[in-house]
Enzyme design. Structure first.
Site, short mmCIF file in Angstrom:
data_model
loop_
_atom_site.label_atom_id
_atom_site.label_comp_id
_atom_site.label_asym_id
_atom_site.label_seq_id
_atom_site.Cartn_x
_atom_site.Cartn_y
_atom_site.Cartn_z
N HIS A 1 93.03 95.60 82.70
CA HIS A 1 91.93 96.53 82.89
C HIS A 1 92.03 97.20 84.27
O HIS A 1 91.80 98.40 84.39
CB HIS A 1 90.59 95.79 82.75
CG HIS A 1 89.40 96.63 83.03
ND1 HIS A 1 89.02 97.68 82.22
CD2 HIS A 1 88.49 96.58 84.04
CE1 HIS A 1 87.93 98.25 82.72
NE2 HIS A 1 87.60 97.59 83.82
N ASP B 1 94.69 99.85 84.20
CA ASP B 1 94.19 100.99 83.42
C ASP B 1 93.21 101.81 84.25
O ASP B 1 93.25 103.04 84.25
CB ASP B 1 93.53 100.48 82.15
CG ASP B 1 93.04 101.60 81.26
OD1 ASP B 1 93.84 102.50 80.93
OD2 ASP B 1 91.86 101.56 80.87
#
Length: 111
Positions: free
Chosen positions: A81, A84
């Site tokens: 995450h 990203d």
């Protein structure tokens, strides 16, 4: 020892998420400022976004250096995450720079 590495990795990952979020927010503020014709503020906000991205990049480089030296990080959903988040922030910053330039060009043509 393993607990220390986990805590350090968690701190790095959270820093990436925070810096990515801050960079994206600053980029969005730059677009809003340019939309209102406040180009000095827009440029300041883009520079602010760049600073957050440099901080994130430095954290990533540290992680990559450790990986290259054999200190393999545990890949977690939170780490994915964070990566990203950074990639989206970089893309958004690039796009914000183009939008600010476009607003500047439109303002100059309207003079």
């Amino acid at each position: 020892m393993a607990e220390e590495q986990h805590d350090e990795q968690l701190q790095t990952v959270m820093g990436l998420i925070i810096n990515g979020g801050n960079a994206k927010s600053s980029s969005f503020e730059a677009i809003n400022a340019a939309k209102k014709g406040h180009f000095t503020v827009a440029d300041q906000k883009l520079k602010e976004a760049d600073k957050f991205l440099v901080d994130a990049h430095n954290s990533q480089t540290d992680m990559l250096t450790k990986e290259a030296n054999g200190d393999h990080a545990k890949v977690t959903l939170l780490m994915v995450h964070s990566q990203d988040h950074i990639m989206n922030a970089i893309t958004f910053r690039d796009l914000a720079g183009e939008i600010v330039d476009l607003y500047k060009k439109l303002a100059k043509e309207g003079e």
